[in-house]
Design an enzyme around this catalytic site. Structure first.
Site, PDB file in Angstrom:
ATOM      1  N   ARG A 208      11.672 -38.391 -22.102  1.00 59.71           N
ATOM      2  CA  ARG A 208      11.110 -38.080 -21.181  1.00 59.71           C
ATOM      3  C   ARG A 208       9.627 -38.418 -20.662  1.00 59.71           C
ATOM      4  O   ARG A 208       8.934 -38.594 -21.343  1.00 59.71           O
ATOM      5  CB  ARG A 208      10.902 -36.360 -21.119  1.00 59.71           C
ATOM      6  CG  ARG A 208       9.957 -35.607 -20.049  1.00 59.71           C
ATOM      7  CD  ARG A 208      11.080 -35.535 -18.680  1.00 59.71           C
ATOM      8  NE  ARG A 208      10.600 -34.587 -17.696  1.00 59.71           N
ATOM      9  CZ  ARG A 208      10.869 -34.477 -16.615  1.00 59.71           C
ATOM     10  NH1 ARG A 208      12.032 -35.251 -15.900  1.00 59.71           N
ATOM     11  NH2 ARG A 208      10.397 -33.626 -15.843  1.00 59.71           N
TER      12      ARG A 208
ATOM     13  N   GLU B 209      18.206  -8.384 -42.778  1.00 58.19           N
ATOM     14  CA  GLU B 209      17.881  -8.706 -44.120  1.00 58.19           C
ATOM     15  C   GLU B 209      16.403  -8.150 -44.525  1.00 58.19           C
ATOM     16  O   GLU B 209      15.701  -8.828 -45.452  1.00 58.19           O
ATOM     17  CB  GLU B 209      18.187 -10.196 -44.683  1.00 58.19           C
ATOM     18  CG  GLU B 209      19.431 -10.647 -44.278  1.00 58.19           C
ATOM     19  CD  GLU B 209      20.573  -9.649 -44.904  1.00 58.19           C
ATOM     20  OE1 GLU B 209      20.516  -9.654 -46.242  1.00 58.19           O
ATOM     21  OE2 GLU B 209      21.324  -9.191 -44.250  1.00 58.19           O
TER      22      GLU B 209
ATOM     23  N   GLY C  14      10.825 -26.612 -17.959  1.00 56.76           N
ATOM     24  CA  GLY C  14      11.814 -25.798 -17.207  1.00 56.76           C
ATOM     25  C   GLY C  14      13.176 -26.312 -17.684  1.00 56.76           C
ATOM     26  O   GLY C  14      13.902 -25.308 -17.769  1.00 56.76           O
TER      27      GLY C  14
ATOM     28  N   GLN D 249       8.794 -25.138 -24.925  1.00 51.78           N
ATOM     29  CA  GLN D 249       7.545 -25.873 -24.040  1.00 51.78           C
ATOM     30  C   GLN D 249       7.773 -27.268 -23.873  1.00 51.78           C
ATOM     31  O   GLN D 249       7.305 -27.836 -22.690  1.00 51.78           O
ATOM     32  CB  GLN D 249       6.444 -25.268 -24.953  1.00 51.78           C
ATOM     33  CG  GLN D 249       5.161 -25.385 -24.027  1.00 51.78           C
ATOM     34  CD  GLN D 249       5.013 -24.340 -23.032  1.00 51.78           C
ATOM     35  OE1 GLN D 249       5.644 -23.493 -23.271  1.00 51.78           O
ATOM     36  NE2 GLN D 249       4.128 -24.423 -22.084  1.00 51.78           N
TER      37      GLN D 249
ATOM     38  N   SER E 198      15.486  -0.459 -41.967  1.00 50.89           N
ATOM     39  CA  SER E 198      14.473  -0.699 -42.915  1.00 50.89           C
ATOM     40  C   SER E 198      14.375   0.136 -44.074  1.00 50.89           C
ATOM     41  O   SER E 198      14.102  -0.508 -45.191  1.00 50.89           O
ATOM     42  CB  SER E 198      13.223  -0.924 -42.218  1.00 50.89           C
ATOM     43  OG  SER E 198      12.984  -2.011 -41.138  1.00 50.89           O
TER      44      SER E 198
ATOM     45  N   ALA F 135      28.192  -3.455 -45.906  1.00 52.15           N
ATOM     46  CA  ALA F 135      28.056  -2.392 -45.075  1.00 52.15           C
ATOM     47  C   ALA F 135      27.026  -1.425 -45.666  1.00 52.15           C
ATOM     48  O   ALA F 135      27.236  -0.668 -46.458  1.00 52.15           O
ATOM     49  CB  ALA F 135      29.408  -1.628 -44.978  1.00 52.15           C
TER      50      ALA F 135
ATOM     51  N   PHE G 293      25.684  -2.752 -37.146  1.00 54.69           N
ATOM     52  CA  PHE G 293      25.269  -3.807 -37.285  1.00 54.69           C
ATOM     53  C   PHE G 293      26.085  -4.797 -38.305  1.00 54.69           C
ATOM     54  O   PHE G 293      25.357  -5.571 -39.076  1.00 54.69           O
ATOM     55  CB  PHE G 293      23.760  -4.287 -37.521  1.00 54.69           C
ATOM     56  CG  PHE G 293      23.015  -3.587 -36.343  1.00 54.69           C
ATOM     57  CD1 PHE G 293      23.388  -3.772 -34.918  1.00 54.69           C
ATOM     58  CD2 PHE G 293      21.958  -2.751 -36.744  1.00 54.69           C
ATOM     59  CE1 PHE G 293      22.807  -3.277 -33.781  1.00 54.69           C
ATOM     60  CE2 PHE G 293      21.226  -2.270 -35.428  1.00 54.69           C
ATOM     61  CZ  PHE G 293      21.776  -2.358 -34.057  1.00 54.69           C
TER      62      PHE G 293
END
Length: 384
Positions: A271, A366, A343, A339, A134, A126, A158
């Site tokens: 493919r 981190e 699709g 990519q 940051s 925590a 977070f």
């Protein structure tokens, strides 16, 4: 220089890989879609049984005593299957290492066995606050000594594993008059302590199975011996812990990137378009070649940082280099994977989109990539 894993490290790596393939990979997509967290917690318990929740903790405290290199490769293997599980393991080990480094014998005896064995499903760090991300030294949560007890007030955001953490390593301001970063201390706060409450869980883009919550401290009273380490030196402990943790997050990103490329490269061999498998097209081959090359370079940077840490050598710069490069390379690899799938890569019927969502945050938590560049430059310029 010998860059090969030792026999023990290879066995640990293989054990992690087999567990990840058998137990984690089959449920990762289901957990990402919001399946019962019971499955997730059961897997954490199994990982504790394998010794992975305290890999760098000494055996006398219930740890595996395997070192930073072994921890890095384990997190990579787990992340190839489930990034949410990997980040939980990473944070758990971070907290355990903080307690081992700075804790009293009583604190080690009380908490480390529970962390390593799975009695605590997880442990939480925590540190981050709404106004101190940051710039973690700018935290405003306070701890005041009152009648022999520390009283904590403030909120953290977070926080990984907050709803099921057994103990929290909480950083708070204990000397408001000290220079920035000098008046901060760390406290071990057990789940269920009065005044500690868990806020609503955040709905995240990725790594959804791992809970991320706000944690609120409202006159939360803990005993005087809850102080971890020396008063007002908590920020230096956090900095040291985060340097090691950056190796682990870089390793996590590496695992995601490798999973994405393995998935898309396999797809490319199946493919067909324009009368041939798309793996025969130079454009696809170059995406595969570039991504695997970058990921291998990331692995070597991380191994160097982990080996230096394990040997007790300075590793701040090396950890930041490894974290920055690995997380950014993983993000590029994940987008190349999408990519290659075209699709189909944009749909949740294929794993590529989950890998991309899981990888995105690794350049943020981190320490952002921007912060890593500041650290790297500072360490280089310091020696000029």
């Amino acid at each position: 220089m010998d860059l090969e894993l030792t026999e023990e490290q290879r066995i640990i790596q293989q054990t992690a890989r087999e567990f990840a393939e058998k137990e984690l990979a089959p449920v990762a997509a289901e957990l990402d879609r919001g399946a019962d967290r019971k499955i997730f917690l059961e897997n954490l318990g199994k990982l504790a049984g394998l010794g992975f929740m305290g890999l760098s903790v000494r055996s006398e405290y219930g740890g595996a005593e395997a070192g930073s290199v072994a921890l890095s490769v384990v997190i990579t293997e787990i992340a190839r299957a489930c990034a949410s599980t990997a980040v939980t393991v990473a944070v758990n080990n971070l907290v355990a290492e903080l307690i081992q480094a700075a804790g009293s014998e009583e604190q080690k005896a009380r908490h480390l066995h529970r962390i390593c064995s799975g009695v605590y499903p997880a442990a939480s760090l925590a540190l981050t606050e709404p106004g101190a991300g940051s710039d973690s030294a700018a935290l405003t949560a306070t701890a005041v000594l009152d009648d022999g007890e520390w009283v904590l007030n403030g909120s953290k955001i977070f926080i990984t594993s907050a709803p099921y953490a057994g103990v929290f390593a909480v950083f708070a301001l204990t000397d408001k008059e000290a220079p920035k970063g000098k008046g901060i201390s760390c406290f071990l706060v057990e789940a269920g302590t009065k005044g500690l409450s868990i806020g609503k869980e955040k709905h995240k883009m990725g790594q959804r199975a791992s809970a991320t919550n706000e944690v609120i401290f409202d006159n939360c009273r803990v005993p005087a011996d809850a102080l971890l380490g020396t008063l007002n030196t908590g920020f230096s402990s956090a900095a040291e812990g985060l340097a090691g943790s950056r190796i682990n997050i870089g390793s996590l990103a590496l695992g995601i990137g490798l999973a994405a490329m393995d998935y898309s490269a396999g797809y490319a061999t199946q493919r067909a378009q324009f009368g041939q498998k798309i793996s025969g097209f130079q454009a696809v081959q170059w995406m595969i070649a570039d991504s695997y090359t970058e990921l291998e370079a990331a692995r070597l940077l991380l191994m160097n940082a982990a080996a230096r840490r394990e040997a007790g050598k300075s590793h701040t710069k090396e950890a930041s280099m490894g974290k920055m490069f690995a997380t950014e390379a993983a993000n590029r690899a994940c987008y190349s994977a999408i990519q290659i799938l075209g699709g189909y890569g944009y749909t949740d019927h294929f794993s590529a989109e989950r890998y991309a969502r899981d990888a995105r945050v690794t350049t943020i938590y981190e320490g952002t990539s921007e912060i890593q560049r500041l650290i790297i430059a500072r360490e280089i310029l310091r020696n000029i």
